[in-house]
Design an enzyme around this catalytic site. Structure first.
Site, PDB file in Angstrom:
ATOM      1  CD  GLU A  22      48.526 -77.892  20.071  1.00 32.26           C
ATOM      2  OE1 GLU A  22      48.159 -77.020  18.982  1.00 32.26           O
ATOM      3  OE2 GLU A  22      49.190 -79.227  19.966  1.00 32.26           O
ATOM      4  CE1 TYR A  55      52.550 -73.607  17.791  1.00 30.88           C
ATOM      5  CE2 TYR A  55      51.606 -72.538  15.785  1.00 30.88           C
ATOM      6  CZ  TYR A  55      51.802 -73.645  16.733  1.00 30.88           C
ATOM      7  OH  TYR A  55      50.968 -74.640  16.479  1.00 30.88           O
TER       8      TYR A  55
END
Length: 393
Positions: free
Chosen positions: A171, A287
């Protein structure tokens, strides 16, 4: 008669004296080699006393050199044996089975135990969730979201000097908990970030096989799509969408749009769209989530919000996606999407990369498999002293 005898005696004495003087001043040479009765052999050179001394000195040096060479040869031989033993020991270590214990399944979802070799080429890797094997495990995988509030319990576990504790998380920092009082627990990190010890991205782009090069663009019946459930008016992606949708039609799916879809329909929807809004919920270096790799795999062009284009291009061909930064305004982007819809040549240019490459999604077991690989290949000491600082900045 007497006179003649005396003369002979005197001459004999003189000759004897001359012989003695000759012997004193000119000693006979000593032959280094001789021959008997064979006149066909060349006579060997002879050596004086000075020559003999030189020969002796040279022989002494030769002898010393021989002894030195013998010692060096012996040392080299011993080194070779030692190196061979070390090599054999290393080979045995390299071929030995590596055991990785999954402390708790990430988000409660199990993954296969036997795919490390067929998927990643990682041999002799055994994955288990049996905590009774804790003492024997070379590495223990801890998923951050599932253990962040169990630090006091984890700190009571016995620690073995050669055992690696792996902090695992995929995450972004915005949706990851910080550790409290657990900064010195972990030895390795496994994350989507390229600077983690064990890199496990959401997907990868590989060299295509001949079969994969025969890619055909799927049939399309929608121009732009977006599947979203997590909605926050303050998210940059939501603000951008609100402007973009004023200038081009976007087919929305997911909880926010009141159009829930199944997993199977999820992929079918993406495949049926010319462009898909791959808008990340937060923007951080490296990311690049499944929101980007799913369209790449399924034959749809992703339109991305995330880190800068340069960061995307480290992992994805530059003509495989559209970055919102390529356009000054959402309206400019909308006009380009409509132009590509009308111009097949422009649209197909976004798939030129498929002539050489193919995109594949990541697998949840990659964290465990790559942990096996890392432990086998790296024997150095490693400890993470401040993981919060590293990950959250």
């Amino acid at each position: 008669m007497m006179l003649k005898t005396n003369h002979v005696l005197i001459i004999s004495i003189m000759l004897l004296g001359i012989g003695v003087l000759t012997y004193i001043y000119y000693k006979p040479s000593i032959e280094l080699a001789s021959y008997v009765g064979d006149l066909s052999k060349p006579k060997v050179d002879v050596c004086t006393e000075e020559c003999l001394e030189a020969v002796k000195a040279e022989n002494d040096q030769i002898l010393k050199d021989c002894l030195v060479n013998d010692r060096m040869s012996q040392e080299k031989a011993e080194d070779k044996v030692s190196n061979l033993e070390t090599k054999n020991e290393n080979q045995r270590d390299f071929e030995a089975e590596i055991l990785v214990l999954v402390w708790v399944w990430p988000f409660g979802e199990r993954f296969p135990f036997d795919t490390c070799e067929p998927l990643f080429g990682v041999k002799n890797c055994r994955i288990t969730d049996d905590r009774s094997q804790y003492e024997n495990a070379h590495g223990v995988l801890f998923h951050l979201r599932d253990i962040y509030n169990q630090i006091p319990t984890l700190k009571k576990l016995p620690r073995f000097p050669l055992q690696m504790w792996v902090w695992m998380n995929n995450e972004s920092p915005d949706f990851s908990p910080r550790l409290s009082d657990g900064e010195d627990l972990f030895n390795l990190t496994s994350n989507y970030r390229r600077d983690s010890d064990i890199w496990s991205p959401y997907g990868r782009v590989y060299k295509a096989t001949e079969e994969e090069k025969a890619f055909q663009i799927p049939k399309k019946d929608k121009l732009v799509c977006w599947i979203v459930s997590h909605w926050d008016d303050n998210f940059p992606r939501v603000k951008y969408f609100n402007e973009l949708s004023k200038h081009v039609n976007v087919d929305g799916f997911g909880n926010h749009f009141g159009r829930r879809i199944s997993n199977e329909d999820y992929f079918n929807v993406i495949r049926s769209c010319k462009f898909y809004l791959s808008f990340e919920n937060s923007i951080y270096k490296d990311y690049i989530s499944e929101k980007v790799y799913n369209p790449l795999v399924l034959g749809t062009v992703p339109v991305v919000i995330g880190p800068p284009r340069d960061n995307y291009e480290e992992f994805i061909p530059q003509n495989a996606f559209i970055h919102i930064d390529d356009f000054k305004t959402p309206q400019d982007l909308a006009e380009h999407l409509k132009l590509a819809d009308q111009n097949q040549e422009i649209y197909e240019s976004y798939f030129d990369w498929r002539k050489h490459f193919v995109a594949k999604l990541g697998h949840p077991e990659e964290h465990a498999c790559r942990t096996c690989e890392y432990i086998r290949m790296n024997r150095n000491f490693r400890s993470i002293r401040n993981i919060n600082k590293w990950y959250f900045g």
